[in-house]
Scaffold this active site. Sequence first.
Site, PDB file in Angstrom:
ATOM      1  N   HIS A 222       0.901  -1.148   0.087  1.00  0.00           N
ATOM      2  CA  HIS A 222       0.000  -0.018  -0.036  1.00  0.00           C
ATOM      3  C   HIS A 222       0.945   1.422   0.040  1.00  0.00           C
ATOM      4  CE1 HIS A 222      -3.270   2.773   0.521  1.00  0.00           C
ATOM      5  NE2 HIS A 222      -3.616   2.647   1.834  1.00  0.00           N
ATOM      6  N   HIS A 262      -1.565   0.424 -12.071  1.00  0.00           N
ATOM      7  CA  HIS A 262      -2.785   0.876 -10.873  1.00  0.00           C
ATOM      8  C   HIS A 262      -3.636  -0.255 -10.557  1.00  0.00           C
ATOM      9  CE1 HIS A 262      -5.383   2.908  -8.170  1.00  0.00           C
ATOM     10  NE2 HIS A 262      -3.994   3.500  -7.510  1.00  0.00           N
ATOM     11  N   ASP A 313       2.902   7.079  -7.253  1.00  0.00           N
ATOM     12  CA  ASP A 313       4.339   6.836  -6.434  1.00  0.00           C
ATOM     13  C   ASP A 313       5.339   7.326  -7.116  1.00  0.00           C
ATOM     14  OD1 ASP A 313       3.152   6.009  -3.981  1.00  0.00           O
ATOM     15  OD2 ASP A 313       2.674   4.294  -5.199  1.00  0.00           O
TER      16      ASP A 313
END
Length: 377
Positions: A222, A262, A313
């Site tokens: 996560h 994703h 990210d």
Amino acid sequence: MPTATAPRGLEGIVATTSSICWIDGEAGVLSYRGIDIHELAAKSTFEETTYLLWFGTLPTASQLAEFRQHLAASRIIDGKVIDFLRSVPASTPPMEVLRTAVSLLSIYDADDADNSHEANVRKSFRLTSQIAMIVALFDRIRKEKSIVEADPALTHAGNFLWMLNGEKPIETAVHAFDTALILHADHELNASTFAARVIAATLSDIHSAISGAIGALKGPLHGGANEAVMRLLFEIDKAGADPVEYVRTMLEHKIKVSGFGHRVYKTEDPRATHLRRMSQSLGRAAGNSKWFDMSQAIEQYIRTEKHLNANVDFYSASTYTTLGIDIDLFTPIFAVSRIAGWAAHVIEQHDDNRLIRPRADYTGPTYPAPYIPLGER
């Protein structure tokens, strides 16, 4: 033996109703209370966006001023919590410190046992301010630096950078960090938010729910992908290697490259669009675009060879590094932002609560399985 069937990881399962966040993964849309993330990133502030998440509408000028005052007044931490921060070994991972400190905060919160809407809002103000303080204070304590007092004249983003670095941040840095906080503020039922709602649904308190959310965020599936991205960039730089060739070798050896793909988005993560620009502009402003240039080369290669898009990210790694933030603070900073969304979801859950109790798709021995006496086993 009829049971409900479910995909692994509950992918595609609708688990609750919510008016907070809407995502269209096919179209690459992320919105808070119906407002597109691109508009919020370009026009809003973290304080205004947090107000939107908690109260459902954009604030008036007077409402926003009052909201900022509440956040400023909440930048207070009991001395015993600071004693705790001083007592843990400097080598302790910041996420472990944050998880424990948030739980400890509940002991000194006057509204701890009150789960009313009004009390949850008051506690949300305190937690939003205190989580940012804890991350900054622990970093200074572990580096044997003096604690920096909050400055009520600064924004939430500005205060964090001020308390972390002990220097008044430049406007470019404050704007970039504020935008990053907006982009990370909520993301529907990700693992940490779902964990928070499950805990809140038992009518446990908001501190317990947020502690659980931080525990979920601590898991590398996560939080932590941007840490892995930056470590990769450091490795490439240290080796003096070509970024594309380095990544090509990784893929040939079946080594995962973090920051791509994703679970929800089938197109580019809309948050990555802004973080890419931020990484580039910050690099130029700092006179060192190395991390952005390396990231861009890797992104173009992965997109061409693997048809994968960068996620939130990937460019947040170079953005935070250019802001002078240590790698092990990347995930705690996620919590500094996501507390806005976590709090909104806990408030919403408590306002119209039903215990969350799903079923499991049973895959064990067929019922009735025989009981074999001990002597016959």
